[in-house]
Design an enzyme around this catalytic site. Structure first.
Site, PDB file in Angstrom:
ATOM      1  N   ASP A  44       0.846  -1.189   0.000  1.00 56.54           N
ATOM      2  CA  ASP A  44       0.000   0.000   0.000  1.00 56.54           C
ATOM      3  C   ASP A  44       0.889   1.249   0.000  1.00 56.54           C
ATOM      4  OD1 ASP A  44      -2.398   1.393   0.073  1.00 56.54           O
ATOM      5  OD2 ASP A  44      -2.555   1.335   2.257  1.00 56.54           O
ATOM      6  N   ASP A  69       3.047   4.887  -5.561  1.00 53.61           N
ATOM      7  CA  ASP A  69       2.388   6.176  -5.332  1.00 53.61           C
ATOM      8  C   ASP A  69       3.297   7.310  -5.803  1.00 53.61           C
ATOM      9  OD1 ASP A  69       1.009   8.385  -4.546  1.00 53.61           O
ATOM     10  OD2 ASP A  69       0.773   7.785  -2.446  1.00 53.61           O
ATOM     11  N   HIS A 119      -7.626   9.638   3.977  1.00 51.76           N
ATOM     12  CA  HIS A 119      -7.125   8.641   4.908  1.00 51.76           C
ATOM     13  C   HIS A 119      -7.457   9.101   6.318  1.00 51.76           C
ATOM     14  CE1 HIS A 119      -4.066   7.888   1.550  1.00 51.76           C
ATOM     15  NE2 HIS A 119      -4.790   6.799   1.621  1.00 51.76           N
ATOM     16  N   GLY A 168     -11.838   4.303   2.773  1.00 49.41           N
ATOM     17  CA  GLY A 168     -13.195   3.766   2.813  1.00 49.41           C
ATOM     18  C   GLY A 168     -13.896   3.894   4.153  1.00 49.41           C
ATOM     19  N   VAL A 189      -9.802  -0.058   3.504  1.00 50.66           N
ATOM     20  CA  VAL A 189     -10.265   0.215   4.868  1.00 50.66           C
ATOM     21  C   VAL A 189      -9.153  -0.131   5.849  1.00 50.66           C
ATOM     22  CG1 VAL A 189     -11.929  -0.394   6.677  1.00 50.66           C
ATOM     23  CG2 VAL A 189     -12.684  -0.259   4.290  1.00 50.66           C
TER      24      VAL A 189
END
Length: 289
Positions: A85, A107, A183, A213, A234
């Protein structure tokens, strides 16, 4: 079942009008809870691992070994991906790939568009050689993720034409356009850019990803799924519910010291939260028993 990339599960989800949850792994209990929830719900699942969480757990190889051992012990039958992530650079993505991660996110959203594209293409080239899926991001997701803080409201909305250019030039497997999600906890009501989301879906054609989420109303989740969102991240809600349960136990019993007595119930709180999200996202009962 062995670990898989996200590519097939997300295309299946997009076609089936549901989303697969990415639930972040912060320690052993998170991995246990998420895998147990996925099997009970017959749902595909993505285990998200940030660079910070990986360091906390001992490194990428430790995470992969832990997850594989749990899947063997639990006799996991549903599709499971381990996903880096918010990979910060090519080197970290490469490290995760070689450690056994089946998916990575690069990212480059903080970079100028052309630099983001160049970096993402480099990651895609390596990842696809190894059968690993890649997620990219454009625009900045608000809030804080590990050590990265974004509070620029204008940067929180990606430009559709730039999204099309990035996806087509890099050939990423899924794409996270910044469309107003954040976030961490929301300050006020979420304001997702559904019109842009629909435009991005039509221009790119790839499964879309919704970061942040936690705290998004179910009606907005359902609308996002209808507009091509096939992956929803999430983490914060699981952390909040785990902490609430542990705090309740420690406040009620000042003498407890065995970590299993409070970490176990904390794990169950995570599991219950994940199950609820899987049902909200529509991924429950989508895999053969």
């Amino acid at each position: 079942m062995p670990l898989v990339s996200m590519k097939a599960m997300l295309h299946t989800a997009k076609a089936g009008h549901y989303a697969v949850g990415q639930f972040n792994v912060n320690n052993l209990e998170y991995a246990q809870a998420i895998l147990q929830a996925a099997e009970e719900e017959n749902s595909p699942v993505i285990l998200g691992v940030s660079e910070g969480a990986a360091r906390y757990m001992g490194g990428f190889k430790v995470v992969v070994s832990m997850v594989k051992a749990l899947m063997e012990e639990y006799r996991t039958t549903v599709p499971v991906a381990i996903h880096l992530d918010h990979g910060s650079n090519f080197e970290k993505c490469a490290e995760a790939i070689h450690a056994g991660f089946t998916s990575v996110m690069i990212d480059g959203s903080h970079l100028p568009l052309e630099e983001n594209i160049s970096l993402t293409k480099k990651v895609v080239e390596l990842a696809h050689i190894h059968g690993v899926s890649v997620e990219a991001e454009l625009g900045r997701i608000g809030g804080q993720e590990d050590d990265v803080l974004v509070d620029d409201a204008e940067a929180m909305y990606a430009i559709p034409s730039e999204c099309e250019k990035l996806v087509k030039e890099t050939k990423v497997d899924c794409f996270a356009p910044a469309l107003g999600s954040v976030h961490g906890p929301y300050k006020g009501e979420p304001n997702l850019g559904f019109k842009r989301m629909e435009e991005v879906m039509n221009l790119t054609g790839v499964p879309l990803v919704l970061h942040g989420g936690t705290g998004i109303p179910l009606k907005d989740i359902q609308k996002a799924i209808s507009l091509g969102t096939a992956k929803i991240n999430v983490n914060t809600e699981n952390q909040i519910m785990q902490t609430k349960k542990i705090r309740d136990i420690l406040e009620k019993d000042k003498e407890v010291y065995d970590p299993r007595k409070y970490m176990g119930p904390g794990r169950e709180a995570i599991k219950e939260t994940v199950i609820g999200k899987m049902r909200d996202f529509g991924s429950s009962q989508t895999e053969a028993v």
